[in-house]
Write a protein that holds these residues in place. Structure first.
Motif, PDB file in Angstrom:
ATOM      1  N   MET A  32       0.820  -1.215   0.000  1.00 42.52           N
ATOM      2  CA  MET A  32       0.000   0.000   0.000  1.00 42.52           C
ATOM      3  C   MET A  32       0.855   1.266   0.000  1.00 42.52           C
ATOM      4  O   MET A  32       0.331   2.359  -0.171  1.00 42.52           O
ATOM      5  N   GLU A  36      -3.296   2.944  -3.046  1.00 44.08           N
ATOM      6  CA  GLU A  36      -4.352   2.105  -2.492  1.00 44.08           C
ATOM      7  C   GLU A  36      -4.472   0.787  -3.237  1.00 44.08           C
ATOM      8  O   GLU A  36      -4.120   0.691  -4.407  1.00 44.08           O
ATOM      9  N   TYR A  76     -11.203  -0.318  -1.197  1.00 42.91           N
ATOM     10  CA  TYR A  76      -9.785  -0.033  -1.372  1.00 42.91           C
ATOM     11  C   TYR A  76      -9.205   0.477  -0.060  1.00 42.91           C
ATOM     12  O   TYR A  76      -9.835   1.259   0.638  1.00 42.91           O
ATOM     13  N   TYR A  77      -8.000   0.037   0.254  1.00 37.22           N
ATOM     14  CA  TYR A  77      -7.300   0.447   1.466  1.00 37.22           C
ATOM     15  C   TYR A  77      -6.087   1.277   1.079  1.00 37.22           C
ATOM     16  O   TYR A  77      -5.433   1.011   0.073  1.00 37.22           O
ATOM     17  N   ARG A  78      -5.788   2.268   1.937  1.00 42.81           N
ATOM     18  CA  ARG A  78      -4.599   3.087   1.713  1.00 42.81           C
ATOM     19  C   ARG A  78      -4.011   3.486   3.064  1.00 42.81           C
ATOM     20  O   ARG A  78      -4.725   3.624   4.051  1.00 42.81           O
TER      21      ARG A  78
END
Length: 114
Positions: A32, A36, A76-78
């Motif tokens: 990451m 993202e 989505y991960y960031r």
């Protein structure tokens, strides 16, 4: 800084480092670092099962290190923690870059000379 405030900050730093002291979480944050990723992307890139990725991301999210964005059914991960981004930058440079093997070997050699 007074003693009590310093003790609180030390405990806060210890919790932060404990969260980072996990190979799977570091691997996820490394992916990451550049931007993202979805759970599926992270599972594919790391070889971890999706439930494992989700569990680790949930821990990172609970500590405020990552945030989510939903697009349709995909989440989505960031990385959002400035401290985590800065630490990951150093770790990326020393352990993930193309010459990371040489850098890591150098760090381990220096650590052994104390």
């Amino acid at each position: 800084m007074n003693k009590q405030a310093l003790e609180y900050k030390a405990e806060d730093a210890a919790r932060f480092l404990k969260m980072l002291a996990s190979g799977p979480r570091l691997l996820l944050m490394c992916h990451m670092f550049d931007g993202e990723c979805s759970v599926g992307d992270l599972a594919e890139k790391t070889g971890m099962r999706m439930p494992t990725v989700s569990q680790q991301l949930s821990l990172l999210r609970a500590q405020g290190l990552v945030e989510t964005r939903r697009e349709g059914t995909t989440i989505y991960y960031r990385l959002v923690s400035t401290a985590a981004q800065e630490v990951m930058g150093v770790l990326y440079k020393h352990f993930c870059a193309e010459d990371a093997d040489q850098a890591a070997t150098g760090l381990l050699a220096m650590a052994g000379t104390d």
